[in-house]
Design an enzyme around this catalytic site. Structure first.
Site, PDB file in Angstrom:
ATOM      1  N   GLN A 173      37.390  18.023  75.575  1.00 50.07           N
ATOM      2  CA  GLN A 173      37.465  17.501  74.207  1.00 50.07           C
ATOM      3  C   GLN A 173      36.082  17.364  73.591  1.00 50.07           C
ATOM      4  O   GLN A 173      35.129  16.934  74.239  1.00 50.07           O
ATOM      5  CB  GLN A 173      38.215  16.173  74.178  1.00 50.07           C
ATOM      6  CG  GLN A 173      37.753  15.126  75.162  1.00 50.07           C
ATOM      7  CD  GLN A 173      38.616  13.886  75.108  1.00 50.07           C
ATOM      8  OE1 GLN A 173      39.384  13.660  74.175  1.00 50.07           O
ATOM      9  NE2 GLN A 173      38.502  13.049  76.122  1.00 50.07           N
ATOM     10  N   HIS A 195      40.596  19.449  71.339  1.00 47.65           N
ATOM     11  CA  HIS A 195      41.044  18.117  70.945  1.00 47.65           C
ATOM     12  C   HIS A 195      40.677  17.872  69.490  1.00 47.65           C
ATOM     13  O   HIS A 195      41.528  17.729  68.633  1.00 47.65           O
ATOM     14  CB  HIS A 195      40.468  17.021  71.858  1.00 47.65           C
ATOM     15  CG  HIS A 195      41.003  15.651  71.585  1.00 47.65           C
ATOM     16  ND1 HIS A 195      40.503  14.834  70.601  1.00 47.65           N
ATOM     17  CD2 HIS A 195      41.994  14.945  72.180  1.00 47.65           C
ATOM     18  CE1 HIS A 195      41.160  13.687  70.565  1.00 47.65           C
ATOM     19  NE2 HIS A 195      42.069  13.733  71.524  1.00 47.65           N
ATOM     20  N   ASP A 237      44.399  17.184  68.514  1.00 46.87           N
ATOM     21  CA  ASP A 237      44.994  15.860  68.388  1.00 46.87           C
ATOM     22  C   ASP A 237      44.734  15.375  66.967  1.00 46.87           C
ATOM     23  O   ASP A 237      43.577  15.193  66.568  1.00 46.87           O
ATOM     24  CB  ASP A 237      44.382  14.895  69.404  1.00 46.87           C
ATOM     25  CG  ASP A 237      45.159  13.591  69.517  1.00 46.87           C
ATOM     26  OD1 ASP A 237      46.030  13.338  68.658  1.00 46.87           O
ATOM     27  OD2 ASP A 237      44.899  12.830  70.462  1.00 46.87           O
ATOM     28  N   GLU A 272      48.967  17.713  68.959  1.00 44.23           N
ATOM     29  CA  GLU A 272      49.320  16.390  69.471  1.00 44.23           C
ATOM     30  C   GLU A 272      49.407  15.394  68.316  1.00 44.23           C
ATOM     31  O   GLU A 272      48.511  15.329  67.477  1.00 44.23           O
ATOM     32  CB  GLU A 272      48.246  15.946  70.471  1.00 44.23           C
ATOM     33  CG  GLU A 272      48.533  14.629  71.163  1.00 44.23           C
ATOM     34  CD  GLU A 272      47.526  14.343  72.265  1.00 44.23           C
ATOM     35  OE1 GLU A 272      47.418  13.162  72.665  1.00 44.23           O
ATOM     36  OE2 GLU A 272      46.833  15.287  72.727  1.00 44.23           O
ATOM     37  N   ASP A 306      52.112  11.599  72.024  1.00 41.21           N
ATOM     38  CA  ASP A 306      51.098  10.656  72.494  1.00 41.21           C
ATOM     39  C   ASP A 306      51.451   9.253  72.010  1.00 41.21           C
ATOM     40  O   ASP A 306      51.964   8.435  72.764  1.00 41.21           O
ATOM     41  CB  ASP A 306      49.708  11.081  72.001  1.00 41.21           C
ATOM     42  CG  ASP A 306      48.602  10.130  72.476  1.00 41.21           C
ATOM     43  OD1 ASP A 306      48.908   9.190  73.239  1.00 41.21           O
ATOM     44  OD2 ASP A 306      47.440  10.311  72.090  1.00 41.21           O
ATOM     45  N   LYS A 330      49.179   9.332  79.448  1.00 41.14           N
ATOM     46  CA  LYS A 330      47.880   8.702  79.147  1.00 41.14           C
ATOM     47  C   LYS A 330      47.644   7.640  80.205  1.00 41.14           C
ATOM     48  O   LYS A 330      48.023   6.491  80.068  1.00 41.14           O
ATOM     49  CB  LYS A 330      47.910   8.111  77.747  1.00 41.14           C
ATOM     50  CG  LYS A 330      46.574   8.043  77.058  1.00 41.14           C
ATOM     51  CD  LYS A 330      46.753   7.601  75.619  1.00 41.14           C
ATOM     52  CE  LYS A 330      45.481   7.742  74.814  1.00 41.14           C
ATOM     53  NZ  LYS A 330      45.286   9.111  74.305  1.00 41.14           N
ATOM     54  N   THR A 359      41.750   8.906  78.720  1.00 38.80           N
ATOM     55  CA  THR A 359      40.894   8.529  77.600  1.00 38.80           C
ATOM     56  C   THR A 359      39.436   8.831  77.906  1.00 38.80           C
ATOM     57  O   THR A 359      39.003   8.794  79.065  1.00 38.80           O
ATOM     58  CB  THR A 359      41.047   7.025  77.280  1.00 38.80           C
ATOM     59  OG1 THR A 359      40.124   6.655  76.246  1.00 38.80           O
ATOM     60  CG2 THR A 359      40.786   6.162  78.506  1.00 38.80           C
ATOM     61  N   CYS A 360      38.694   9.090  76.841  1.00 39.06           N
ATOM     62  CA  CYS A 360      37.247   9.271  76.963  1.00 39.06           C
ATOM     63  C   CYS A 360      36.563   7.994  77.427  1.00 39.06           C
ATOM     64  O   CYS A 360      35.415   8.015  77.871  1.00 39.06           O
ATOM     65  CB  CYS A 360      36.681   9.699  75.611  1.00 39.06           C
ATOM     66  SG  CYS A 360      37.140   8.591  74.255  1.00 39.06           S
TER      67      CYS A 360
END
Length: 412
Positions: A173, A195, A237, A272, A306, A330, A359-360
């Site tokens: 991403q 992403h 996303d 997404e 999501d 997730k 998640t980042c």
């Protein structure tokens, strides 16, 4: 083998906590910060540092197992738990969770994970998903170390799965540097990209023209810079912003997705969160209608769920309704990693695409442990994490995967 001691420390996440509600309402970005006041409860600023609680379990033989409690970048919205601040929760971990860990016999990971994932606080409430996430990571690592196995082997043995013999496709991403970082993804031959972090309408353009231009540029960039055998999937996303642009009109959203697909061709396109209806029931209904609209018009876009698809039960509901083509699992939102394992297996069993995401804002340890989950359950793709700079998260995910595959091959 038993757990001799449990230790906790305050840690950082790999990115930041962002108030998604404020951003979608038009918060102005100034450099790397956002101006204005947060609107989601628990936030002290629209963007604030990511935090974690680092869990260490010392075993009887001196080995130490690790797991990190972490929560998603966009906490407190979309049906998710509130923002996870280490100072607010570390005392709870030490006073209520650790006494149950000390002296624990490391028998079955699956049983231990279910026990701690279902644990209630003294006030009767469930533990925050981030705590359940980190504790069960540490338990998996502890069981693996006690057996002198990889974590992937423990999962495969206890859940009756076959470990992958080749790498799971990695989704890199870009964050907001969607042009510069797309080049990084292409150079590193990410299997899925970018992403894009399309989290407000200004990134779409007044009529969606900016996103159309970006997808066309991205396709051209792949074809120009990538080798002839490199044809990654494009996965965007959009956080419900396409629905916002077209007032959640299913036909209009479908037509716009068709335009995106034309710009992406010949690359596969996944989108997404094209809509966000504000509730799980509304989301399931709307995404299913959109999927039917795309099928009727033969528009080759895969819909990824999501928002509102957070827990294991949510994932089962989206899957049973066939509301999408792919569910994002997730990982921090599901609490115990046992739930992420079961979610991948349930989706695959019922013909649903499985994307082991996250998640980042996670840590290097949680990212590595998710690689073992992926190798043991074989989802369609796994998120490169943590961070949004491409390089670090991709390296952590790629290296742990290839390291583990090499170890398993040498032992066979």
């Amino acid at each position: 083998m038993r757990i001799k001691e449990a230790i906790a420390a305050k840690g950082m996440g790999g990115y930041y906590f962002d108030d998604q509600a404020a951003i979608k309402m038009g918060a102005v970005q100034d450099g790397f910060i956002y101006r204005g006041k947060p609107v989601t409860p628990g936030f002290s600023a629209i963007r604030q540092k990511g935090e974690s609680i680092l869990i260490m379990l010392r075993l009887e033989d001196g080995q130490v197992a690790f797991g990190d409690c972490a929560a998603v970048q966009y906490s407190g919205v979309g049906g998710r738990e509130p923002i996870f601040l280490a100072e607010d929760y570390i005392s709870l971990v030490e006073k209520e969770v650790f006494p149950r860990l000390k002296g624990l016999e490391l028998s079955s990971f699956r049983e231990l994970a279910a026990q701690f994932d279902g644990m209630k606080q003294a006030n009767g409430r469930p533990l925050h998903t981030a705590i359940r996430y980190g504790i069960t990571q540490a338990l998996l690592d502890a069981v693996a170390k006690s057996r002198h196995q990889t974590m992937a082997e423990v999962i495969a043995e206890e859940y009756g799965t076959a470990i992958a013999e080749k790498p799971i496709p990695i989704f890199a991403q870009t964050g907001d540097e969607r042009y510069l970082n797309a080049d990084k993804c292409i150079i590193k031959r990410a299997d899925v990209l970018p992403h894009g972090l399309i989290n407000c309408r200004s990134k779409l353009g007044k009529e969606g023209e900016l996103l159309l231009e970006y997808v066309e540029w991205l396709k051209d960039r792949v074809l120009d810079q990538g080798e002839d055998d490199y044809r990654p999937a494009l996965h965007l996303d959009v956080y419900g912003t396409i629905g916002q642009l077209f007032n959640d009109d299913i036909q209009a959203v479908g037509s716009y997705l068709g335009q995106l697909a034309e710009k992406a061709f010949p690359l596969q396109l996944k989108v997404e969160g094209p809509l966000d209806l504000g509730s799980k029931e509304g989301q399931i209904t709307a995404l299913k209608q959109l999927r039917q609209e795309l099928a009727a018009k033969k528009i080759p876009v895969q819909i990824v769920a999501d928002e509102w698809c957070n827990t294991l039960e949510d994932i089962k509901e989206f899957t049973d309704a066939q509301a999408c083509d792919v569910v994002q699992i997730k990982t921090p939102d599901l609490g115990g990693i046992n739930n992420s394992i079961e979610a991948v297996l349930y989706a695959k069993k019922h013909g649903m695409g499985a994307y082991l995401g996250g998640t980042c804002n996670e840590t290097e340890y949680s990212a590595k442990i998710c690689v073992h989950i992926a190798l043991a359950t074989q989802p369609d793709q796994i998120l490169a994490k943590p961070g949004l700079g491409v390089d670090e998260g991709f390296m952590i995910t790629y290296n742990e995967m290839h390291r583990t595959l090499a170890l398993l091959k040498s032992a066979s």
